[in-house]
Design a protein around this motif. Structure first.
Motif, PDB file in Angstrom:
ATOM      1  N   LEU A  23       0.811  -1.215   0.000  1.00 48.23           N
ATOM      2  CA  LEU A  23       0.000   0.000   0.000  1.00 48.23           C
ATOM      3  C   LEU A  23       0.843   1.263   0.000  1.00 48.23           C
ATOM      4  O   LEU A  23       0.389   2.315  -0.452  1.00 48.23           O
ATOM      5  CB  LEU A  23      -0.943  -0.006   1.208  1.00 48.23           C
ATOM      6  CG  LEU A  23      -2.056  -1.055   1.164  1.00 48.23           C
ATOM      7  CD1 LEU A  23      -2.868  -1.030   2.452  1.00 48.23           C
ATOM      8  CD2 LEU A  23      -2.983  -0.818  -0.037  1.00 48.23           C
ATOM      9  N   GLU A  24       2.080   1.179   0.497  1.00 47.06           N
ATOM     10  CA  GLU A  24       2.958   2.348   0.458  1.00 47.06           C
ATOM     11  C   GLU A  24       3.245   2.798  -0.968  1.00 47.06           C
ATOM     12  O   GLU A  24       3.604   3.945  -1.191  1.00 47.06           O
ATOM     13  CB  GLU A  24       4.287   2.030   1.146  1.00 47.06           C
ATOM     14  CG  GLU A  24       4.277   2.268   2.636  1.00 47.06           C
ATOM     15  CD  GLU A  24       5.652   2.544   3.175  1.00 47.06           C
ATOM     16  OE1 GLU A  24       5.765   3.298   4.148  1.00 47.06           O
ATOM     17  OE2 GLU A  24       6.631   2.010   2.619  1.00 47.06           O
ATOM     18  N   ALA A  25       3.102   1.896  -1.927  1.00 47.63           N
ATOM     19  CA  ALA A  25       3.401   2.217  -3.326  1.00 47.63           C
ATOM     20  C   ALA A  25       2.169   2.664  -4.092  1.00 47.63           C
ATOM     21  O   ALA A  25       2.274   3.028  -5.264  1.00 47.63           O
ATOM     22  CB  ALA A  25       4.022   1.004  -4.021  1.00 47.63           C
ATOM     23  N   VAL A  26       1.000   2.639  -3.459  1.00 46.86           N
ATOM     24  CA  VAL A  26      -0.234   3.030  -4.133  1.00 46.86           C
ATOM     25  C   VAL A  26      -0.383   4.544  -4.050  1.00 46.86           C
ATOM     26  O   VAL A  26      -0.381   5.105  -2.950  1.00 46.86           O
ATOM     27  CB  VAL A  26      -1.452   2.349  -3.492  1.00 46.86           C
ATOM     28  CG1 VAL A  26      -2.744   2.829  -4.146  1.00 46.86           C
ATOM     29  CG2 VAL A  26      -1.333   0.838  -3.613  1.00 46.86           C
ATOM     30  N   PRO A  27      -0.499   5.232  -5.207  1.00 51.75           N
ATOM     31  CA  PRO A  27      -0.659   6.685  -5.177  1.00 51.75           C
ATOM     32  C   PRO A  27      -1.801   7.106  -4.267  1.00 51.75           C
ATOM     33  O   PRO A  27      -2.850   6.465  -4.236  1.00 51.75           O
ATOM     34  CB  PRO A  27      -0.952   7.040  -6.642  1.00 51.75           C
ATOM     35  CG  PRO A  27      -0.303   5.943  -7.423  1.00 51.75           C
ATOM     36  CD  PRO A  27      -0.480   4.700  -6.579  1.00 51.75           C
ATOM     37  N   VAL A  28      -1.603   8.175  -3.538  1.00 52.61           N
ATOM     38  CA  VAL A  28      -2.545   8.741  -2.574  1.00 52.61           C
ATOM     39  C   VAL A  28      -2.595   7.876  -1.312  1.00 52.61           C
ATOM     40  O   VAL A  28      -2.314   8.341  -0.224  1.00 52.61           O
ATOM     41  CB  VAL A  28      -3.960   8.911  -3.163  1.00 52.61           C
ATOM     42  CG1 VAL A  28      -4.895   9.506  -2.098  1.00 52.61           C
ATOM     43  CG2 VAL A  28      -3.932   9.797  -4.410  1.00 52.61           C
ATOM     44  N   VAL A  29      -2.960   6.592  -1.451  1.00 50.84           N
ATOM     45  CA  VAL A  29      -3.041   5.703  -0.291  1.00 50.84           C
ATOM     46  C   VAL A  29      -1.693   5.621   0.417  1.00 50.84           C
ATOM     47  O   VAL A  29      -1.605   5.685   1.652  1.00 50.84           O
ATOM     48  CB  VAL A  29      -3.519   4.294  -0.702  1.00 50.84           C
ATOM     49  CG1 VAL A  29      -3.508   3.349   0.503  1.00 50.84           C
ATOM     50  CG2 VAL A  29      -4.904   4.355  -1.312  1.00 50.84           C
ATOM     51  N   GLY A  30      -0.627   5.481  -0.354  1.00 48.62           N
ATOM     52  CA  GLY A  30       0.700   5.345   0.224  1.00 48.62           C
ATOM     53  C   GLY A  30       1.183   6.566   0.974  1.00 48.62           C
ATOM     54  O   GLY A  30       2.095   6.466   1.809  1.00 48.62           O
ATOM     55  N   SER A  31       0.569   7.723   0.693  1.00 45.87           N
ATOM     56  CA  SER A  31       0.982   8.939   1.387  1.00 45.87           C
ATOM     57  C   SER A  31       0.324   9.092   2.744  1.00 45.87           C
ATOM     58  O   SER A  31       0.704   9.962   3.532  1.00 45.87           O
ATOM     59  CB  SER A  31       0.678  10.172   0.514  1.00 45.87           C
ATOM     60  OG  SER A  31      -0.719  10.286   0.292  1.00 45.87           O
ATOM     61  N   VAL A  32      -0.675   8.254   3.035  1.00 46.08           N
ATOM     62  CA  VAL A  32      -1.376   8.357   4.317  1.00 46.08           C
ATOM     63  C   VAL A  32      -1.264   7.092   5.165  1.00 46.08           C
ATOM     64  O   VAL A  32      -1.380   7.145   6.387  1.00 46.08           O
ATOM     65  CB  VAL A  32      -2.869   8.708   4.114  1.00 46.08           C
ATOM     66  CG1 VAL A  32      -3.011  10.083   3.472  1.00 46.08           C
ATOM     67  CG2 VAL A  32      -3.569   7.664   3.257  1.00 46.08           C
ATOM     68  N   VAL A  33      -1.041   5.935   4.542  1.00 44.15           N
ATOM     69  CA  VAL A  33      -0.897   4.688   5.293  1.00 44.15           C
ATOM     70  C   VAL A  33       0.486   4.659   5.952  1.00 44.15           C
ATOM     71  O   VAL A  33       1.497   4.830   5.270  1.00 44.15           O
ATOM     72  CB  VAL A  33      -1.054   3.465   4.367  1.00 44.15           C
ATOM     73  CG1 VAL A  33      -0.671   2.189   5.104  1.00 44.15           C
ATOM     74  CG2 VAL A  33      -2.478   3.373   3.855  1.00 44.15           C
ATOM     75  N   ILE A  42       6.456  11.210  -1.665  1.00 47.31           N
ATOM     76  CA  ILE A  42       6.494  11.014  -3.113  1.00 47.31           C
ATOM     77  C   ILE A  42       6.839   9.580  -3.485  1.00 47.31           C
ATOM     78  O   ILE A  42       6.725   9.202  -4.660  1.00 47.31           O
ATOM     79  CB  ILE A  42       7.479  11.989  -3.801  1.00 47.31           C
ATOM     80  CG1 ILE A  42       8.911  11.726  -3.335  1.00 47.31           C
ATOM     81  CG2 ILE A  42       7.091  13.413  -3.569  1.00 47.31           C
ATOM     82  CD1 ILE A  42       9.929  12.494  -4.149  1.00 47.31           C
ATOM     83  N   ARG A  43       7.256   8.770  -2.504  1.00 49.61           N
ATOM     84  CA  ARG A  43       7.488   7.345  -2.748  1.00 49.61           C
ATOM     85  C   ARG A  43       6.270   6.697  -3.392  1.00 49.61           C
ATOM     86  O   ARG A  43       6.396   5.800  -4.227  1.00 49.61           O
ATOM     87  CB  ARG A  43       7.813   6.661  -1.418  1.00 49.61           C
ATOM     88  CG  ARG A  43       7.832   5.140  -1.489  1.00 49.61           C
ATOM     89  CD  ARG A  43       8.390   4.538  -0.220  1.00 49.61           C
ATOM     90  NE  ARG A  43       7.738   5.023   0.976  1.00 49.61           N
ATOM     91  CZ  ARG A  43       8.365   5.237   2.133  1.00 49.61           C
ATOM     92  NH1 ARG A  43       9.656   5.034   2.236  1.00 49.61           N
ATOM     93  NH2 ARG A  43       7.703   5.652   3.183  1.00 49.61           N
ATOM     94  N   ALA A  44       5.075   7.161  -3.023  1.00 53.49           N
ATOM     95  CA  ALA A  44       3.843   6.579  -3.545  1.00 53.49           C
ATOM     96  C   ALA A  44       3.478   7.101  -4.927  1.00 53.49           C
ATOM     97  O   ALA A  44       2.570   6.565  -5.568  1.00 53.49           O
ATOM     98  CB  ALA A  44       2.688   6.855  -2.576  1.00 53.49           C
ATOM     99  N   PHE A  45       4.175   8.133  -5.408  1.00 53.33           N
ATOM    100  CA  PHE A  45       3.815   8.748  -6.682  1.00 53.33           C
ATOM    101  C   PHE A  45       4.851   8.525  -7.781  1.00 53.33           C
ATOM    102  O   PHE A  45       4.515   8.592  -8.962  1.00 53.33           O
ATOM    103  CB  PHE A  45       3.610  10.258  -6.490  1.00 53.33           C
ATOM    104  CG  PHE A  45       2.371  10.611  -5.728  1.00 53.33           C
ATOM    105  CD1 PHE A  45       1.210  10.989  -6.391  1.00 53.33           C
ATOM    106  CD2 PHE A  45       2.340  10.548  -4.352  1.00 53.33           C
ATOM    107  CE1 PHE A  45       0.056  11.298  -5.695  1.00 53.33           C
ATOM    108  CE2 PHE A  45       1.191  10.853  -3.634  1.00 53.33           C
ATOM    109  CZ  PHE A  45       0.045  11.233  -4.307  1.00 53.33           C
ATOM    110  N   VAL A  46       6.105   8.281  -7.419  1.00 53.22           N
ATOM    111  CA  VAL A  46       7.150   8.162  -8.438  1.00 53.22           C
ATOM    112  C   VAL A  46       6.988   6.945  -9.346  1.00 53.22           C
ATOM    113  O   VAL A  46       7.190   7.066 -10.564  1.00 53.22           O
ATOM    114  CB  VAL A  46       8.549   8.192  -7.791  1.00 53.22           C
ATOM    115  CG1 VAL A  46       9.621   7.738  -8.771  1.00 53.22           C
ATOM    116  CG2 VAL A  46       8.862   9.604  -7.309  1.00 53.22           C
TER     117      VAL A  46
END
Length: 219
Positions: A29-39, A125-129
């Motif tokens: 989930l850390e790699a899922v855009p948006v979700v990864g920025s909050v989990v 940004i880990r979740a967006f790159v």
């Protein structure tokens, strides 16, 4: 957060399969855009890694769960971006986070293929790159050639600090009961997170010549 995770960690310590599943999902989930920025994936991984010295979890399976989750998460995000190209960056829910999308693009353009490596250690940004790399046309071979080594460094960097810190605590204070160790998990987690983030910032600034990545204002 602590009031929720403390009883949860105590529960999964008695159900190893659930702990490994949680590690896998946290990394994915850390790699899922948006979700990864909050989990709080990194916090969960660090906290569960503290169960290794007590024997509740096995180090090799903790690392494997984190690696597989991260590879599948990053890979899925990359392929979504690769298939939809730039259209994905202008699609909901990414349109609700224009600043992070812009920062990810700026990060990618500044560091090139190495952005995939460095981003693994730079939330949020880990979740967006990964999705940005696909959207901007990065070749699959190049993506995986950088992404997989990054994950193989990232997983131990998140797991081993908790393991080593709790092991040292066991030796120093003679605390072998999980209930006692649990009181110290959050202090150790904060220290480990600070070490990992500090190392990531140092690497990025070294690569950038001491500069700071600046995001373009949303159009």
């Amino acid at each position: 957060m602590t009031s929720f995770l403390d009883p949860f960690i105590a529960f999964v310590s008695a159900h190893a399969w659930l702990a490994y599943l949680t590690l896998f999902l946290a990394a994915l989930l850390e790699a899922v855009p948006v979700v990864g920025s909050v989990v709080p994936g990194s916090t969960i991984i660090l906290a569960l890694s503290a169960l290794v010295p007590g024997g509740e979890l096995k180090l090799q399976w903790v690392l494997l769960a984190a690696v597989i989750g991260a590879v599948l998460g990053d890979g899925s995000a990359y392929w979504i971006g690769h298939r939809q190209q730039r259209d994905i960056l202008n699609t909901w829910p990414l349109t609700n986070y224009p600043r992070l999308v812009e920062e990810s693009e700026s990060f990618f353009h500044r560091f090139g293929t190495w952005a995939v490596f460095f981003a693994r250690f730079v939330p949020p940004i880990r979740a967006f790159v990964p999705v940005t790399a696909g959207a901007l046309g990065m070749a699959p071979a190049k993506f995986y050639a950088i992404n997989i080594p990054a994950i193989l460094v990232w997983a131990p960097a998140h797991v081993l600090p908790g393991v080593l810190a709790v092991s040292a605590l066991h030796e120093y204070a003679g605390l072998h009961h999980h209930g006692h160790v649990g009181k110290h998990i959050w202090i150790l987690t904060v220290i480990a997170v600070a070490i990992v983030l500090g190392a990531a910032v140092w690497l990025v600034r070294r690569r950038n010549g001491g500069g700071v990545v600046e995001a373009k204002p949303p159009v």
